[in-house]
Design an enzyme around this catalytic site. Structure first.
Site, PDB file in Angstrom:
ATOM      1  N   ASP A 148      -9.920  -3.798  -5.302  1.00  0.00           N
ATOM      2  CA  ASP A 148      -9.291  -2.850  -4.382  1.00  0.00           C
ATOM      3  C   ASP A 148      -9.802  -1.437  -4.643  1.00  0.00           C
ATOM      4  O   ASP A 148      -9.639  -0.898  -5.740  1.00  0.00           O
ATOM      5  CB  ASP A 148      -7.768  -2.903  -4.560  1.00  0.00           C
ATOM      6  CG  ASP A 148      -7.016  -2.218  -3.430  1.00  0.00           C
ATOM      7  OD1 ASP A 148      -7.623  -1.413  -2.708  1.00  0.00           O
ATOM      8  OD2 ASP A 148      -5.816  -2.499  -3.282  1.00  0.00           O
ATOM      9  N   HIS A 196      -8.370  -4.786  -0.984  1.00  0.00           N
ATOM     10  CA  HIS A 196      -7.081  -4.227  -0.596  1.00  0.00           C
ATOM     11  C   HIS A 196      -6.294  -5.170   0.311  1.00  0.00           C
ATOM     12  O   HIS A 196      -5.063  -5.216   0.242  1.00  0.00           O
ATOM     13  CB  HIS A 196      -7.309  -2.891   0.122  1.00  0.00           C
ATOM     14  CG  HIS A 196      -6.065  -2.096   0.327  1.00  0.00           C
ATOM     15  ND1 HIS A 196      -5.300  -1.610  -0.705  1.00  0.00           N
ATOM     16  CD2 HIS A 196      -5.440  -1.691   1.465  1.00  0.00           C
ATOM     17  CE1 HIS A 196      -4.267  -0.945  -0.233  1.00  0.00           C
ATOM     18  NE2 HIS A 196      -4.329  -0.978   1.084  1.00  0.00           N
ATOM     19  N   SER A 205       0.841  -1.189   0.000  1.00  0.00           N
ATOM     20  CA  SER A 205       0.000   0.000   0.000  1.00  0.00           C
ATOM     21  C   SER A 205       0.886   1.252   0.000  1.00  0.00           C
ATOM     22  O   SER A 205       1.709   1.429  -0.905  1.00  0.00           O
ATOM     23  CB  SER A 205      -0.953  -0.040   1.190  1.00  0.00           C
ATOM     24  OG  SER A 205      -1.974   0.910   1.063  1.00  0.00           O
TER      25      SER A 205
END
Length: 693
Positions: A629, A664, A539
């Site tokens: 995501d 995610h 991320s």
């Protein structure tokens, strides 16, 4: 630098790569990958997945060995720690062969009468499943929960009467959070706007056929709404917050139809949170207090704030939890990057501190946090402790005599036990002279026989602290002689609020310099092999690693970027994407030309070399994305994969694997998640030249 063996695990030369097949001369930046509805996008991702699977095929025995080794090290049939509420005791159990738990309870005085009240194995139905929130009504007769069955973080609300009522689907397309009022009939939840920002809070009477009622809306696109309730059960707390400003609204929990009252209107740059004991509110805030302070205000006059814990230069006050007898404070000490719990027992008459003490840490470095302690009047606190070498354990701490009782500890099986590991804390010197903490864990018998092949992990955003944590999955790498290191770079919260502020907005490049300084310190101190260091970031950590590679592509022999935020400028220029507007206070608003120039100067996709032939080659990369995501769109790692392969100036393969039924956080079932981790570890071992270990 290159540690991996000769590249004999590639596709045949006659096979046209996905990048060659799907290249569009009119779109050299591969922006067409953002066209989610185009069949070509899925075809491209499928082709990249096939390419990755073919590359990994020769590593299948290693992947299976890693996976089976992981299973052998952990307890597969698990039972959580039990928690007693007013009427029932609650816990979860996960069968050895199942991905998801079942939730159980028994009456407080009748442990022989267990009942299963929520079976997530049935709810998951074999597909993607994420439980957003699970909320029991005050009487414990009703259970409400939210679930996401696609990975896009859009949730559906269900309700059932306990223990065995049929689940009823009440609402769709809502946020995950739930909160019950104390009337046992009113449920609060959030809804999203078009950018998936929780922008409104609604009230639902479960016994009425009336539609939900709007009670608070947030129109500023930089602010999100959240829900809470004080441990005293007196107040519902509705928080509106950006990354640097907050505002709280209160509703009496026993009178949920009361209009919300703003505790204190927002002031730009001021964050505050509130806790409550009968007669008094406690306000944790940073007004004229960069590292936060704690004030108190009479319940009858919330505008009059009086100091309780002053601002300190060397300590950040991170949290406050209220109990009938006083407060538990979470403090972070800047010098040693450690959190500690502080107990303030208060005199109810004068609201002054009667006793003040800090709980001892199990070791340095380590983590200690207040665990699940729902009862307001309890004098026995549940604590969770762990470190890089200490598996998580739950302790009951008696405030009356300071005795500690072990409630549960995560078991570890196999040939590598926690006592065979050792952890060190190093300090790297960054480009501006700042000292950056670096944690290293390795097999005890290998320390002193360095340099070691190393996996270097970092994050460095949102003030999130990478406090020491134990990982059974990590043991497979450690057992094979790999050292695991964590760079606690600026932008995170490891050294308190100043550490966060020094790595965001105009100071963001400090994060990248710190990461490279941590890498160099590991080499200079003789711990890590200069030629065998793999970088890992997920991320916002993917941004950290991606930007660091642009600055020094020869610093690592390979890198893993998981759902990486690498198209920073283009994402921040699109306010219609989820999260963008709420992220302005973290990265900046590129509508300002100076901010745009600043972001463009470090955004990984904007700084790939144009003339690859004259540039230092990039290392091998393994990129991972998720189709559903909503935080980091699948196209960000896909673009990086395409452009690096198009340029062709890498020392090893650049691979992309996109999970098509995940969000995610990746896949939802624990067994598939462990298999994915084994594949990732196999790549790391290959890159370090340890595939045969």
């Amino acid at each position: 630098m290159k540690a991996q063996p000769p590249m004999n695990k590639t596709m045949p030369e006659s096979t046209t790569s996905p990048v060659q097949r799907f290249f569009r001369e009119s779109d050299p930046h591969w922006h067409w990958l953002e066209e989610r509805e185009s069949p070509e996008v899925k075809a491209f991702l499928a082709a990249a997945n096939q390419e990755a699977e073919a590359w990994f095929a020769p590593l299948s025995p290693l992947i299976e060995s890693l996976y089976q080794g992981h299973l052998a090290r952990r307890e597969l049939a698990t039972r959580s720690l039990s928690t007693a509420l007013d009427h029932y005791v609650y816990w979860s159990e996960t069968a050895a062969s199942e991905d998801y738990p079942r939730w159980w309870r028994h009456p407080v005085d009748s442990p022989e009468r267990p009942e299963c009240f929520l079976d997530l194995v049935i709810r998951a139905k074999g597909g993607f499943f994420e439980l957003g929130d699970m909320a029991l009504s005050p009487s414990e007769r009703w259970l409400a929960w939210t679930e996401d069955t696609s990975g896009d973080e859009v949730f559906t609300l269900f309700l059932k009467r306990l223990p065995d009522g049929e689940p009823h689907r009440l609402l769709e397309d809502i946020g995950p959070e739930l909160e019950w009022a104390e009337d046992d009939r009113t449920l609060l939840f959030t809804r999203y706007d078009a950018t998936q920002r929780p922008h409104s809070i609604w009230r639902l009477n479960i016994h009425s056929k009336s539609a939900p009622e709007l009670i608070l809306r947030e129109d500023d696109p930089e602010f999100w709404l959240g829900l809470g309730k004080t441990r005293s059960k007196a107040w519902l707390v509705l928080e509106s917050a950006s990354k640097n400003t907050s505002e709280c609204h209160l509703i009496p929990a026993r009178a949920p139809e009361t209009p919300p009252r703003c505790f204190r209107f927002r002031q730009p740059g001021m964050e505050y949170a509130i806790e409550h004991r009968p007669g008094t509110f406690y306000i944790l805030h940073n007004e004229s207090a960069t590292h936060f302070r704690l004030d108190q205000a009479p319940e009858a006059d919330i505008t009059t704030w009086q100091p309780l814990v002053d601002h300190r230069e060397a300590v950040t006050l991170e949290g406050v939890d209220a109990f009938a007898w006083g407060l538990v404070l979470t403090e972070r000490h800047h010098d040693d990057a450690q959190t500690q719990l502080r107990i303030l027992e208060l005199d109810d008459q004068r609201q002054v501190v009667r006793r003040d003490r800090r709980l001892a840490l199990p070791e340095i470095p380590s983590s200690m946090a207040l665990g699940d302690t729902p009862h307001f009047a309890t004098r026995c606190l549940r604590l969770q402790e762990e470190s890089f070498t200490l598996p998580p354990r739950w302790i009951e701490h008696d405030l009356d005599n300071d005795e500690r009782r072990l409630l549960k500890q995560l078991p570890v099986y196999g040939d590598l036990q926690p006592e065979q590991l050792s952890c060190r804390r190093l300090w790297a010197t960054s480009h501006d002279g700042e000292r950056v903490p670096v944690s290293v864990v390795a097999r005890r018998d290998l320390l002193g026989k360095e340099p070691l092949p190393t996996l270097l992990y970092g994050y460095g955003a949102y003030g999130e602290a990478l406090d020491p944590w134990f990982s059974i999955a990590r043991l497979e790498l450690l057992a094979r002689g790999v050292a695991f290191a964590v760079a606690h770079v600026r932008g995170g919260g490891e050294r308190g609020e100043p550490w966060y502020l020094a790595g965001k907005l105009e100071h963001k490049t400090n994060s990248f310099e710190d990461f490279l300084a941590a890498r160099q310190a590991l080499v200079d101190k003789g711990i890590s092999d200069d030629k065998r260091i793999v970088a890992y970031g997920a991320s916002a950590g993917g941004l950290l690693v991606g930007a660091s590679l642009n600055l020094a592509p020869d610093a690592f022999c390979a890198a893993v970027l998981d759902v990486p935020f690498v198209d920073v400028l283009r994402t921040m220029e699109n306010p219609e994407l989820p999260l963008t507007t709420a992220e302005y206070t973290e990265w900046g608003n590129p509508g300002d030309p100076a901010v745009k120039e600043r972001i463009q100067a470090y955004s990984p996709l904007d700084n790939l070399p144009l003339d690859s032939a004259s540039q230092t080659p990039y290392p091998s990369l393994f990129l991972q994305g998720s189709w559903q995501d909503t935080r980091v769109p699948y196209w960000e790692p896909a673009k990086l994969y395409a452009r690096l392969n198009e340029q062709g100036n890498t020392l090893g393969p650049v691979l992309l694997y996109t999970e098509m039924e995940a969000g995610h956080g990746g896949v939802s079932g624990r067994f598939q998640a462990w298999r994915d981790n084994a594949r990732q570890d196999a790549y790391i071992l290959w890159a370090l030249g340890l595939e045969s270990s």
